[in-house]
Design a protein around this motif. Sequence first.
Motif, PDB file in Angstrom:
ATOM      1  N   THR A   1       0.769  -1.050  -0.036  1.00 42.72           N
ATOM      2  CA  THR A   1      -0.039  -0.098  -0.055  1.00 42.72           C
ATOM      3  C   THR A   1       0.910   1.463   0.079  1.00 42.72           C
ATOM      4  O   THR A   1       2.043   1.383   0.573  1.00 42.72           O
TER       5      THR A   1
ATOM      6  N   GLY B 151      -3.423   4.275  -0.484  1.00 40.26           N
ATOM      7  CA  GLY B 151      -3.457   3.859  -1.711  1.00 40.26           C
ATOM      8  C   GLY B 151      -3.501   2.428  -1.644  1.00 40.26           C
ATOM      9  O   GLY B 151      -2.587   1.894  -1.556  1.00 40.26           O
ATOM     10  N   ASP B 152      -4.444   1.739  -2.441  1.00 38.61           N
ATOM     11  CA  ASP B 152      -4.679   0.509  -2.548  1.00 38.61           C
ATOM     12  C   ASP B 152      -5.539   0.205  -3.978  1.00 38.61           C
ATOM     13  O   ASP B 152      -6.639   0.700  -4.094  1.00 38.61           O
ATOM     14  N   ASN B 153      -5.136  -0.525  -4.706  1.00 41.77           N
ATOM     15  CA  ASN B 153      -5.613  -0.759  -5.967  1.00 41.77           C
ATOM     16  C   ASN B 153      -6.114   0.647  -6.808  1.00 41.77           C
ATOM     17  O   ASN B 153      -7.384   0.599  -7.253  1.00 41.77           O
ATOM     18  N   ASN B 154      -5.158   1.526  -6.574  1.00 40.60           N
ATOM     19  CA  ASN B 154      -5.626   2.719  -7.170  1.00 40.60           C
ATOM     20  C   ASN B 154      -6.701   3.590  -6.772  1.00 40.60           C
ATOM     21  O   ASN B 154      -7.225   4.346  -7.430  1.00 40.60           O
ATOM     22  N   THR B 155      -6.974   3.303  -5.369  1.00 37.31           N
ATOM     23  CA  THR B 155      -8.164   4.034  -4.580  1.00 37.31           C
ATOM     24  C   THR B 155      -7.458   4.714  -3.527  1.00 37.31           C
ATOM     25  O   THR B 155      -6.634   3.970  -2.935  1.00 37.31           O
ATOM     26  N   TRP B 156      -7.771   5.739  -3.287  1.00 37.08           N
ATOM     27  CA  TRP B 156      -7.048   6.651  -2.184  1.00 37.08           C
ATOM     28  C   TRP B 156      -8.060   6.733  -0.981  1.00 37.08           C
ATOM     29  O   TRP B 156      -9.100   7.016  -1.511  1.00 37.08           O
ATOM     30  N   HIS B 157      -7.669   6.523   0.115  1.00 35.07           N
ATOM     31  CA  HIS B 157      -8.526   6.606   1.457  1.00 35.07           C
ATOM     32  C   HIS B 157      -7.779   7.661   2.202  1.00 35.07           C
ATOM     33  O   HIS B 157      -6.626   7.435   2.910  1.00 35.07           O
TER      34      HIS B 157
END
Length: 289
Positions: free
Chosen positions: A11, A34-40
């Motif tokens: 990540t 960021g994980d799998n092109n998704t940001w939290h």
Amino acid sequence: KPACYVFAQYTENIVYLEFTPGVGPSGRVYQLRGDNNTWHPKELTAEAGAPRAYFDVRANVHYATGTQHVVYLGRDNQGLLDSQVHDLYADGSNDWHHTNVTAEASAPLALTTPTGFEFRELQHVDYQGIDSHVHELWFDSNGWHHNDLTNAPVVALGPLTARVFGSTATQHVVYRAGTNGSNIQELWWDDNGLWRRSDLTSASQAPAASGDPTNYTFEGQGTQHINYLGTDGHVHELWWDYENGWQHNDLTYRTGAPLGGLPSGYVFTSQETQHVVYAGNEGHVHELW
């Protein structure tokens, strides 16, 4: 200035301070994960019940315990610098907690942003104290401890940077010292458990520094590297190998690159290449490699 690192199954993490235009920095520490092109996004100070930050934050991963760490100097209730080193930490669950390391270790107050790293499976945090000494905080099964690495009068100017050199099993702390902070100096810990000091500017006959240094190691070729901005506006490199010790490179002169600001460097291990990046005076991002 954000801090970036990779943790827990690749990540990506970016940690930074919140800033509101027209108002200024709030001191809240945020994480973008960021994980799998998704940001939290997540506010770490609120989750950990920690004081807000006064200066920049720095981050590192402690692989021995599988934890991520963000260190900084905090604000007091009036929004003033509390000069205490705070550690935000979390494991793979990404649940964040807080420790006032200065209080835990009964350590002197800090003047500049601390920096953290792992050495021999122990967590270390180094900083410049209000006495301008270089101080080390380190954590083991008995908790946090303190060590004053400076056996001399006033020495350090500005934030420190640190690295571990696996090839020689040594740890290194780099800072500016001397007249107007013009010399790059280093404290390094050898295999006999002793701290030593070296004036790297003198050893390599390098030009004077005008900004804080950054450093990295190139374990594949057994070399150490320090980058800094010289008083001539050039990006300079100090580098060490077994055969010749510390040497100097004027990277701006050698590459014909434009003048600019403070550099940062790293190694791209899979390509076996080195990279130094900086902002040019015209506002462009430049890479020397």
